[in-house]
Design an enzyme around this catalytic site. Structure first.
Site, short mmCIF file in Angstrom:
data_model
loop_
_atom_site.label_atom_id
_atom_site.label_comp_id
_atom_site.label_asym_id
_atom_site.label_seq_id
_atom_site.Cartn_x
_atom_site.Cartn_y
_atom_site.Cartn_z
NE ARG A 250 -3.78 -64.89 8.17
CZ ARG A 250 -4.15 -63.73 7.68
NH1 ARG A 250 -4.11 -63.50 6.38
NH2 ARG A 250 -4.58 -62.77 8.47
CE1 TYR B 59 2.13 -67.03 12.01
CE2 TYR B 59 0.65 -67.09 10.11
CZ TYR B 59 0.91 -66.74 11.43
OH TYR B 59 -0.07 -66.11 12.16
CE LYS C 15 -6.80 -67.86 10.09
NZ LYS C 15 -7.99 -67.33 10.77
CG HIS D 297 -11.76 -64.97 10.31
ND1 HIS D 297 -11.07 -63.78 10.13
CD2 HIS D 297 -10.97 -65.74 11.10
CE1 HIS D 297 -9.93 -63.84 10.78
NE2 HIS D 297 -9.83 -65.01 11.39
CB SER E 137 -5.96 -61.75 11.64
OG SER E 137 -6.51 -62.50 10.60
CB CYS F 152 -9.50 -57.45 15.70
SG CYS F 152 -8.75 -56.48 14.40
CG ASP G 192 -9.32 -68.09 13.82
OD1 ASP G 192 -9.43 -66.85 13.75
OD2 ASP G 192 -8.65 -68.75 13.00
NE ARG H 286 -0.73 -65.48 15.43
CZ ARG H 286 -1.94 -65.39 14.87
NH1 ARG H 286 -2.91 -66.19 15.23
NH2 ARG H 286 -2.20 -64.46 13.98
C1 OXD Z 1 -5.37 -65.29 11.60
C2 OXD Z 1 -5.22 -66.42 12.54
O1 OXD Z 1 -4.37 -64.84 11.03
O2 OXD Z 1 -6.26 -66.80 13.11
O3 OXD Z 1 -6.50 -64.83 11.40
O4 OXD Z 1 -4.12 -66.96 12.72
MN MN Z 2 -8.06 -65.88 12.37
#
Ligand code: OXD
Ligand code: MN
Length: 580
Positions: free
Chosen positions: A70, A198, A207, A227, A249, A251, A276, A365
């Protein structure tokens, strides 16, 4: 034709006139459509088939090396009034933003197909679900959206019925970081994204819609778009409690969402509702109810292994798309931490050479349907959602912040969420490992002024007669030797178990200025050897350190000026006084 389809058709025609595609394709979401798109991308080399024996129907996509995360510095909230976007967002006036980005879109789809992607965020028959349409020139985006959302016919029917939908316009453009913007127009329920393929920048349901636009809508309509992961935790008596947890993100939300109990915890089971995003609604019964608006996972690959997340590894052995991972000699996907296998090609397709850095990109990912997860909770399709017993906030903090503490009440819980801080990760472009305030893990995702968002959280609490309890956790505390003090992963269930025991009023707690901490004897540590010394640090409250922290929290709240809720400032002063 219904008036909503007329307005959708008109918009598609306007976009086509601007972007000049060679073809227009309306997506129906069928398997045949997916197969055709995949076959075409394989032909063009945009998707590489992986080992069909070990990973049937799995593909690797290698992105442009400058398009791997991002881009918060290029992400804008373009509300009419700058103060509505707040200091937590980059802002541009809507007219200027439209002009700037439309100039980029001009002719950008020449030679390409324009895909119209109708989608629904949330169970298709849920009153809490919301629809959108993404127009994109990227078949990679289409096949990912098909996994991540309820995409196609059914969503289009709902749009026809309801009329309202979020419009998202996306083009990969030239994948040039100098010509890249992710713009949000909340008042128009519109997103425009240019120059990136991306996930977080291009799969607009995620998002851009389900957090930035949805948080704006949620404020107007009296709910919360967060989130957060959602899990059901079942105890050996078969009782299930649901909790939602916000972490920044990369974590460990996906790992926590798919937790496999440690051996000591026979009879416990964790069910995955979402990993998420979570939409939370006050229910008629005074409780908070949650749905997962997504239908798939776009998870971080590195670090995922049978040891850290066996469910994820098992769900990834078929029908998955991998982005920017490495491959082994027998063409299996590979990333750091997965196994002892040796990669032969790195994420850029070069012969693997450790001198070039990690084999898989740190933000590589996987995209996979939630239904493939062995711990998938069928309640994820429940239109009413699931009732939430506890909300958890968590940051990546190597010092100061204890393993877990409970907020005194909702107001204190809002302060705990608002004052969250965490070390930055590879999920966003920029420096990694820098501690920053990340209120409710929403810093990159709140579509409006954080001051108004905190006020909104307080108002939602006023509507709840049976509010969930609020907690803060930190799995990332390190000792003086730089090693993690808490084993994490499966063992995090022990902390969830304490949280649930608190929710059921079964255990007491130590009262401290920052909140309620476990008595060490109330944590179920069976089977965890040698945790004793670490536990002293994990459950200590360093009052000097917290006085400093609260100095910073107060300055942070002040940075929102008069708009920051007085109740939150008062709560901050209450804790400061207790620490004094
Ligand atoms: C983030 C995702 O960046 O979930 O938080 O992809
Ligand atoms: Mn996320």
């Amino acid at each position: 034709m219904s008036s909503s389809l007329v307005s959708l058709n008109t918009w598609v025609a306007e976009v086509a006139a601007l972007t000049k595609p060679d073809r227009i394709h309306w997506c129906d979401g069928s398997e045949a459509e997916r197969d055709a798109l995949v076959a075409r991308m394989v032909e063009l080399g945009d998707l590489l088939p992986l080992n069909p024996q070990t990973h049937p129907n799995c593909y690797l996509h290698r992105s442009h090396p400058n398009d791997v995360a991002r881009v918060e510095h290029l992400t804008f909230v373009c509300s009419e009034n700058q103060d509505d976007a707040g200091p937590n967002n980059h802002w541009m006036a809507p007219t200027e933003a439209h002009a700037k980005i439309d100039a980029l879109f001009t002719g950008s789809m020449r030679g390409r197909t324009l895909y119209v992607v109708p989608y629904c965020m949330g169970p298709i028959d849920s009153p809490f679900a919301r629809c959108g349409v993404e127009i994109t020139d990227s078949p990679y985006v289409v096949v990912n959206m098909r996994i991540m959302t309820r995409m196609g016919e059914a969503a289009l029917k709902r749009i026809e019925r309801e009329g309202r939908f979020v419009r998202g316009l996306h083009s990969i453009g030239e994948l040039d970081p100098e010509r890249r913007f992710i713009m949000h127009f909340p008042e128009e329920l519109m997103i425009k994204s240019y120059g990136s393929g991306y996930g977080g920048n291009a799969l607009l349901g995620k998002k851009c819609h389900a957090l930035r636009i949805a948080s704006w809508q949620a404020r107007q309509e009296g709910w919360l778009a967060e989130h957060m992961l959602i899990v059901g935790i079942e105890n050996p008596q078969g009782e299930r409690h649901y909790v939602a947890a916000a972490f920044p993100s990369a974590c460990g939300k996906t790992n926590l969402a798919m937790l496999i109990p440690p051996q000591s915890h026979a009879g416990w089971k964790v069910w995955t509702v979402g990993d998420d995003i979570c939409w939370l609604h006050p229910g008629h019964d005074g409780r908070l109810w949650a749905i997962n608006p997504e239908s798939g996972y776009f998870g971080v690959a590195p670090g995922t292994s049978r040891k850290t997340n066996r469910n994820a590894v098992e769900m990834l052995n078929r029908d998955a798309i991998f982005t920017n991972v490495a491959v082994t000699a027998d063409n299996q996907p590979w990333w750091e931490g997965l196994s002892d296998a040796v990669p032969v090609k790195d994420w850029q397709g070069r012969d693997y050479d450790p001198k070039n850095g990690p084999a898989a990109h740190p933000n590589s990912r996987f995209t996979v349907s939630m239904r493939q997860c062995p711990s998938f909770a069928p309640e994820a399709d429940e239109p009413a959602g699931v009732p939430i017993s506890a909300l958890i906030f968590g940051g990546r903090r190597e010092s100061l912040v204890p393993l877990v503490f409970e907020a005194r009440d909702w107001q204190h819980g809002v302060l705990v969420g608002a004052s969250m801080a965490s070390e930055t990760t590879a999920a966003a472009a920029g420096a990694v490992g820098v501690v920053r305030r990340d209120s409710m893990a929403m810093k990159p995702f709140c579509g409006y002024n954080f001051a108004d968002y905190f006020t909104h959280w307080l108002k939602v609490g006023d509507k709840l007669t049976r509010p969930p309890r609020i907690y803060h956790v930190n799995w990332f505390r390190k000792g003086t030797d730089g090693k993690f003090l808490w084993p994490g992963f499966s063992d995090n269930l022990r902390v969830l178990q304490w949280i649930l025991a608190r929710c059921e009023g079964k255990v007491g707690a130590q009262d401290t200025p920052i909140g309620l901490l476990p008595n060490a004897s109330d944590l179920d540590l069976r089977g965890l050897d040698n945790i004793g010394a670490a536990l002293d640090s994990l459950l200590a409250v360093d009052e000097d350190g917290w006085r400093n922290e609260f100095g910073e929290i107060k300055r942070y709240l002040e940075s929102f000026g008069a708009r920051a809720p007085g109740k939150l400032k008062a709560e901050c002063e209450r804790v400061e006084a207790a620490l004094a």
